[in-house]
Design an enzyme around this catalytic site. Structure first.
Site, PDB file in Angstrom:
ATOM      1  N   HIS A 145       1.615   0.732  -1.243  1.00 15.87           N
ATOM      2  CA  HIS A 145       0.240   0.248  -1.220  1.00 15.87           C
ATOM      3  C   HIS A 145      -0.495   0.795  -2.435  1.00 15.87           C
ATOM      4  O   HIS A 145      -0.247   1.919  -2.839  1.00 15.87           O
ATOM      5  CB  HIS A 145      -0.477   0.694   0.072  1.00 15.87           C
ATOM      6  CG  HIS A 145      -1.685  -0.118   0.350  1.00 15.87           C
ATOM      7  ND1 HIS A 145      -2.903   0.178  -0.197  1.00 15.87           N
ATOM      8  CD2 HIS A 145      -1.847  -1.250   1.077  1.00 15.87           C
ATOM      9  CE1 HIS A 145      -3.777  -0.735   0.197  1.00 15.87           C
ATOM     10  NE2 HIS A 145      -3.159  -1.622   0.964  1.00 15.87           N
TER      11      HIS A 145
ATOM     12  N   ASP B 223       1.757  -4.651   6.933  1.00 12.86           N
ATOM     13  CA  ASP B 223       2.440  -5.944   6.986  1.00 12.86           C
ATOM     14  C   ASP B 223       3.881  -5.831   7.448  1.00 12.86           C
ATOM     15  O   ASP B 223       4.467  -6.801   7.904  1.00 12.86           O
ATOM     16  CB  ASP B 223       2.386  -6.624   5.619  1.00 12.86           C
ATOM     17  CG  ASP B 223       0.992  -7.144   5.351  1.00 12.86           C
ATOM     18  OD1 ASP B 223       0.286  -7.434   6.331  1.00 12.86           O
ATOM     19  OD2 ASP B 223       0.604  -7.250   4.185  1.00 12.86           O
TER      20      ASP B 223
HETATM   21  N1  CMC Z   1       9.812  -1.253  -3.428  1.00 12.22           N
HETATM   22  C1  CMC Z   1      10.360  -0.547  -4.435  1.00 12.22           C
HETATM   23  N2  CMC Z   1       9.646   0.098  -5.387  1.00 12.22           N
HETATM   24  C2  CMC Z   1       8.322   0.009  -5.311  1.00 12.22           C
HETATM   25  C3  CMC Z   1       7.672  -0.709  -4.291  1.00 12.22           C
HETATM   26  C4  CMC Z   1       8.460  -1.349  -3.318  1.00 12.22           C
HETATM   27  N3  CMC Z   1       7.897  -2.034  -2.322  1.00 12.22           N
HETATM   28  N4  CMC Z   1       6.326  -0.630  -4.466  1.00 12.22           N
HETATM   29  C5  CMC Z   1       6.137   0.121  -5.565  1.00 12.22           C
HETATM   30  N5  CMC Z   1       7.334   0.510  -6.074  1.00 12.22           N
HETATM   31  C6  CMC Z   1       7.531   1.386  -7.238  1.00 12.22           C
HETATM   32  C7  CMC Z   1       7.317   0.637  -8.544  1.00 12.22           C
HETATM   33  O1  CMC Z   1       8.507   0.082  -9.040  1.00 12.22           O
HETATM   34  C8  CMC Z   1       6.748   1.713  -9.420  1.00 12.22           C
HETATM   35  O2  CMC Z   1       7.823   2.488  -9.915  1.00 12.22           O
HETATM   36  P1  CMC Z   1       7.722   3.150 -11.396  1.00 12.22           P
HETATM   37  O3  CMC Z   1       6.542   4.093 -11.341  1.00 12.22           O
HETATM   38  O4  CMC Z   1       9.029   3.852 -11.537  1.00 12.22           O
HETATM   39  O5  CMC Z   1       7.529   2.023 -12.355  1.00 12.22           O
HETATM   40  C9  CMC Z   1       5.945   2.603  -8.465  1.00 12.22           C
HETATM   41  O6  CMC Z   1       6.536   2.402  -7.180  1.00 12.22           O
HETATM   42  C10 CMC Z   1       4.463   2.249  -8.407  1.00 12.22           C
HETATM   43  O7  CMC Z   1       4.351   0.848  -8.163  1.00 12.22           O
HETATM   44  P2  CMC Z   1       3.157  -0.051  -8.698  1.00 12.22           P
HETATM   45  O8  CMC Z   1       3.595  -1.481  -8.717  1.00 12.22           O
HETATM   46  O9  CMC Z   1       2.640   0.516  -9.976  1.00 12.22           O
HETATM   47  O10 CMC Z   1       2.075   0.191  -7.571  1.00 12.22           O
HETATM   48  P3  CMC Z   1       0.839  -0.726  -7.275  1.00 12.22           P
HETATM   49  O11 CMC Z   1      -0.171   0.158  -6.662  1.00 12.22           O
HETATM   50  O12 CMC Z   1       0.446  -1.521  -8.467  1.00 12.22           O
HETATM   51  O13 CMC Z   1       1.449  -1.779  -6.201  1.00 12.22           O
HETATM   52  C11 CMC Z   1       1.963  -2.926  -4.205  1.00 12.22           C
HETATM   53  C12 CMC Z   1       1.146  -1.780  -4.847  1.00 12.22           C
HETATM   54  C13 CMC Z   1       1.522  -3.063  -2.743  1.00 12.22           C
HETATM   55  C14 CMC Z   1       1.670  -4.253  -4.917  1.00 12.22           C
HETATM   56  C15 CMC Z   1       3.479  -2.578  -4.299  1.00 12.22           C
HETATM   57  O14 CMC Z   1       3.736  -1.363  -3.609  1.00 12.22           O
HETATM   58  C16 CMC Z   1       4.359  -3.712  -3.756  1.00 12.22           C
HETATM   59  O15 CMC Z   1       4.669  -4.631  -4.504  1.00 12.22           O
HETATM   60  N6  CMC Z   1       4.757  -3.628  -2.438  1.00 12.22           N
HETATM   61  C17 CMC Z   1       5.488  -4.703  -1.810  1.00 12.22           C
HETATM   62  C18 CMC Z   1       4.532  -5.806  -1.401  1.00 12.22           C
HETATM   63  C19 CMC Z   1       3.714  -5.438  -0.185  1.00 12.22           C
HETATM   64  O16 CMC Z   1       4.228  -4.955   0.822  1.00 12.22           O
HETATM   65  N7  CMC Z   1       2.382  -5.736  -0.245  1.00 12.22           N
HETATM   66  C20 CMC Z   1       1.473  -5.548   0.881  1.00 12.22           C
HETATM   67  C21 CMC Z   1       0.438  -4.526   0.647  1.00 12.22           C
HETATM   68  S1  CMC Z   1      -0.406  -4.106   2.191  1.00 12.22           S
HETATM   69  C22 CMC Z   1      -1.291  -5.524   2.597  1.00 12.22           C
HETATM   70  C23 CMC Z   1      -2.472  -5.758   1.745  1.00 12.22           C
HETATM   71  O17 CMC Z   1      -3.397  -4.903   1.784  1.00 12.22           O
HETATM   72  O18 CMC Z   1      -2.513  -6.800   1.068  1.00 12.22           O
END
Ligand code: CMC
Length: 431
Positions: free
Chosen positions: A308, A366
């Site tokens: 998240h 989710d």
């Molecule tokens: N699986 C594997 N690695 C992950 C994941 C994941 N689900 N989420 C983040 N990472 C890693 C990512 O690769 C990155 O690694 P590095 O620092 O080595 O490059 C690190 O963790 C930080 O990720 P980020 O993309 O910079 O983090 P963010 O805050 O921009 O993204 C997120 C948050 C929710 C988009 C992401 O965690 C994700 O894509 N999760 C899967 C989709 C999901 O479940 N979304 C629902 C969110 S809850 C409902 C809502 O409020 O909408």
């Protein structure tokens, strides 16, 4: 906005600029950079809004490190346990917990406006049967502005109120109709003797040919899903609603924009993406392969339902949702469902893996809501519409708050331009 005597100093070359700092009622201080461009001629750069507060708000507060979510100050776990969705809607809209008569009136208003204009049925029938229910919802909710002309004047507080009530009341009907249409079943009209969640289940699962009794445990779980998704401060879809509204667009257009944004797999579409991922994994023995893929930097695959942007400890909604998932799975006796067995094992495996611990990736709301909806019999394509109908009150509350804010301006971000500088047009024969 509470002002303080604190000031930030920004030095660019030989010049130093003073920037006021505001202290919120809780959460980090905020540096006011509104005069920065006029004073220093520079923009700030923050593409994902990771450090930018875009508005003042009094509705919802999140402390991602502590795993805390407060609506008007009340913790989400208390609301999920002691309250119910329509009371939380009142709280979000009006800022306080209603007295008994206020709640009764509010529930009556919402209950009595659940039907949609009969002519809107034709609008549904214009879509292909295989349209995704979110596509249908974006279209139908946007089209409400063509049907409810008496609630589109955003400068009239009474019209804003009517639009708010209509959207909360009609969204379950629209979501259920989108579903019924996609499976070729007749639309089921709302029933005023059922509560909000039970009515939604009835509209989704009843058929005219036989009696359908809503199970109170499932209605309670449905209500919890609604409650836990009701608002989440300035997330992508809420910011989309605010941005659309900042131009003076009508409420139905703004909420349609929010639905469109919510659809994406990184946001509300994650619950559908998560279940599809579980189905693709298929059986628990394939989990290590998918965990390895999620950790591989060269593979774009991510574990859906994990991680998240704000919660870096745990998602407090997920804690409550997990309890609900256990209750529903117990009731329905679906321990032998391979998707749900895979979900349980995946949760265990990811939580035990140092990669996920180091990056603070925990199951989010989710992950569990998808499991409950699957167990209840919803197809994956309905997961995000359920999120959309739950979040409508959050969008509407933020929309109302923004319109009442004297500081509101049209949202207009700047950019870090990296393209060509001015050059002369080249005639086609000379290219
Ligand atoms: N699986 C594997 N690695 C992950 C994941 C994941 N689900 N989420 C983040 N990472 C890693 C990512 O690769 C990155 O690694 P590095 O620092 O080595 O490059 C690190 O963790 C930080 O990720 P980020 O993309 O910079 O983090 P963010 O805050 O921009 O993204 C997120 C948050 C929710 C988009 C992401 O965690 C994700 O894509 N999760 C899967 C989709 C999901 O479940 N979304 C629902 C969110 S809850 C409902 C809502 O409020 O909408």
């Amino acid at each position: 906005m509470s002002d303080t005597s604190k000031t930030a100093h920004l030095t660019i070359g030989d010049s130093t600029y003073e920037l006021p700092i505001y202290t919120p009622s809780t959460g980090p201080d905020v540096i006011d950079i509104r005069q920065l461009y006029s004073q220093a001629g520079v923009f700030t750069y923050d593409p994902g809004f990771t450090s930018t507060a875009a508005c003042d708000s009094t509705i919802t507060f999140i402390d991602g490190d502590k795993g805390e979510l407060l609506h008007r100050g009340y913790p989400i776990d208390q609301l999920a346990e002691k309250s119910h969705y329509l009371e939380v809607c009142f709280l979000l809209l009006y800022g306080y917990l209603p007295k008994a008569d206020e709640l009764e009136n509010f529930e009556k208003t919402i209950t009595q406006h659940t039907m949609i204009h009969e002519q809107m049925h034709n609008f549904f029938r214009g879509f292909r049967r295989d349209a995704h229910p979110m596509a249908t919802m974006v279209g139908v909710v946007g089209a409400m502005s063509a049907f409810y002309h008496d609630s589109t004047d955003i400068n009239n507080p009474r019209e804003r109120e009517i639009a708010s009530h209509r959207l909360i009341a009609k969204m379950p009907t629209i979501a259920a109709m989108a579903y019924k249409y996609s499976i070729g079943q007749p639309f089921v009209y709302p029933r005023n003797d059922l509560d909000y969640a039970a009515n939604f289940l009835h509209m989704c699962f009843a058929v005219p040919a036989e009696e359908y009794q809503v199970d109170p445990i499932l209605a309670r779980a449905m209500d919890r899903i609604f409650t836990l998704h009701a608002d989440h401060e300035q997330n992508a879809s809420t910011s989309t609603v605010r941005l659309a509204s900042s131009s003076g667009a009508n409420p139905f257009a703004c909420i349609a924009a929010g639905i469109a944004c919510l659809w994406g797999p990184a946001h509300g579409g994650a619950n559908q993406a998560c279940l599809e991922m579980l189905k693709e994994i298929g059986t628990p023995d394939r989990i290590p392969e998918y965990i390895a893929r999620a950790k591989d930097k060269n593979d774009p695959f991510r574990l859906m339902g994990f991680g998240h942007r704000v919660y870096k400890n745990f998602d407090p909604r997920a804690t409550v949702m997990k309890q609900s998932a256990d209750e529903v799975l117990d009731l329905l006796g679906v321990e032998n469902n391979p998707v749900l067995a895979t979900a349980k094992e995946l949760e265990k495996a990811a939580l035990a893996d140092p990669y996920f611990a180091e990056k603070k990736l925990f199951p989010n709301v989710d992950f569990y809501s998808g499991i409950i909806l699957e167990a209840m019999g919803f197809p994956t394509s309905m997961f995000t519409p359920v999120f959309a109908l739950s979040r409508t009150v959050g969008w509407i509350s933020q929309w109302k708050e923004q319109l009442a804010d004297p500081q509101m301006k049209i949202g207009r971000p700047r950019q870090l331009y990296q393209g060509e500088t001015m050059r002369d047009y080249v005639d086609i024969e000379s290219r």
